[in-house]
Design an enzyme around this catalytic site. Sequence first.
Site, PDB file in Angstrom:
ATOM      1  N   SER A  60       0.817  -1.217   0.000  1.00  0.00           N
ATOM      2  CA  SER A  60       0.000   0.000   0.000  1.00  0.00           C
ATOM      3  C   SER A  60       0.854   1.271   0.000  1.00  0.00           C
ATOM      4  O   SER A  60       2.004   1.269   0.426  1.00  0.00           O
ATOM      5  CB  SER A  60      -0.900   0.025   1.242  1.00  0.00           C
ATOM      6  OG  SER A  60      -1.595  -1.187   1.372  1.00  0.00           O
TER       7      SER A  60
HETATM    8  N1  SAH Z   1      -0.958  -5.076   3.950  1.00  0.00           N
HETATM    9  C1  SAH Z   1      -0.170  -5.352   2.748  1.00  0.00           C
HETATM   10  C2  SAH Z   1      -0.859  -4.931   1.456  1.00  0.00           C
HETATM   11  C3  SAH Z   1      -1.847  -5.889   1.104  1.00  0.00           C
HETATM   12  S1  SAH Z   1      -2.455  -6.014  -0.528  1.00  0.00           S
HETATM   13  C4  SAH Z   1       1.199  -4.741   2.803  1.00  0.00           C
HETATM   14  O1  SAH Z   1       1.491  -3.983   3.732  1.00  0.00           O
HETATM   15  O2  SAH Z   1       1.991  -5.044   1.901  1.00  0.00           O
HETATM   16  C5  SAH Z   1      -3.826  -7.055  -0.070  1.00  0.00           C
HETATM   17  C6  SAH Z   1      -3.470  -8.436   0.326  1.00  0.00           C
HETATM   18  O3  SAH Z   1      -4.670  -9.078   0.737  1.00  0.00           O
HETATM   19  C7  SAH Z   1      -2.887  -9.283  -0.794  1.00  0.00           C
HETATM   20  O4  SAH Z   1      -1.663  -9.827  -0.411  1.00  0.00           O
HETATM   21  C8  SAH Z   1      -3.936 -10.364  -1.009  1.00  0.00           C
HETATM   22  O5  SAH Z   1      -3.385 -11.625  -1.390  1.00  0.00           O
HETATM   23  C9  SAH Z   1      -4.602 -10.436   0.339  1.00  0.00           C
HETATM   24  N2  SAH Z   1      -5.952 -11.001   0.341  1.00  0.00           N
HETATM   25  C10 SAH Z   1      -6.952 -10.800  -0.548  1.00  0.00           C
HETATM   26  N3  SAH Z   1      -8.048 -11.502  -0.179  1.00  0.00           N
HETATM   27  C11 SAH Z   1      -7.734 -12.164   0.951  1.00  0.00           C
HETATM   28  C12 SAH Z   1      -8.435 -13.036   1.811  1.00  0.00           C
HETATM   29  N4  SAH Z   1      -9.708 -13.399   1.589  1.00  0.00           N
HETATM   30  N5  SAH Z   1      -7.797 -13.535   2.894  1.00  0.00           N
HETATM   31  C13 SAH Z   1      -6.522 -13.197   3.149  1.00  0.00           C
HETATM   32  N6  SAH Z   1      -5.787 -12.356   2.384  1.00  0.00           N
HETATM   33  C14 SAH Z   1      -6.395 -11.843   1.284  1.00  0.00           C
END
Ligand code: SAH
Length: 215
Positions: A60
Site C-alpha cells: 500500500s
Molecule cells: N498489507 C499489505 C498490502 C496488502 S495487498 C502490505 O502492507 O503489503 C492485499 C493483500 O490481501 C494481498 O496480499 C492479497 O493476497 C490479500 N488477500 C486478498 N483476499 C484475501 C483473503 N480473503 N484472505 C486473506 N488475504 C487476502
Amino acid sequence: MNQDSRRIRLIMDLRNSGVTDTAVLSAMERTPRELFVEESFLDQAWANRALPISCGQTISQPLIVGQMTQALELTDRHKVLEIGTGSGYQAAVLSRLCRRVYTVERHQDLLAVAEKRFTDLSLHNITTQAGDGWKGWPRQAPFDRILVTAAAPVVPQDLVAQLTDDCGIMILPVGDAAALDQMVVRVTKTDGRLDSEQLFPVRFVPLVEGAPSNP
Ligand code: SAH
C-alpha cells in the site's frame, strides 16, 4: 537523493498530509520499507506510492498506511488482527505500536517472504496464518483492533463478530474493487452497539473469497 533523505522527506510529506500521530510517524520511519519492496522498485521504496509485489498484489501507499494506522488509535496493550499480509509492511508498522499482531494472507508464497522479513527485523510479536481473511481468526478472537488491507464489497460479518465489545475499532476499505469507488470505513463496537463512519476514498485490491490459492 539517498534513501535517508527520501525517508525524511516522505515522513514530512505524511505529516503535512494529515498523519499527525507522532507514534505512527515514528513507527513508519523505523520500518525499512526498502526491505518490503521488490528489488526492481528499490529506488522507489520511500516514494509515496503503492508498488507491485508478487502474486499480482500491491504494497500500500505510505500515506494510506499512515492514515489507516492512525485511525486505529492503537496502544501497546492492543491485540490486532490484520487481513491481507501482502509484503508484511503494514504488519511490521502495526507491530511497533501494539502488543501483538495476528495477520492472515491467502497467498502462501507472500506469507513465507513476509515471515522471513519479520524474523530478520526481530519483530517477534507477529503471528501469521495462511487462510481466508473473510473468516478472520476465530480461535484468537476477540481483537481490540482489526485492519483489513483489501477491499470487500460489504463489511465481513465474521470480522465484526471477532471485534471486542469493549470499544473495538475496525478499519477497512469497502466497495467494489473494480469500480474505483471504495471508501475506508471505521466500524466501532461499544457494549455490542455498532457504529460506522466513512473516512476517505481509496483504491485497494479485492478481498478475495475462498481458500488460499497455493496452500
Ligand atoms: N498489507 C499489505 C498490502 C496488502 S495487498 C502490505 O502492507 O503489503 C492485499 C493483500 O490481501 C494481498 O496480499 C492479497 O493476497 C490479500 N488477500 C486478498 N483476499 C484475501 C483473503 N480473503 N484472505 C486473506 N488475504 C487476502
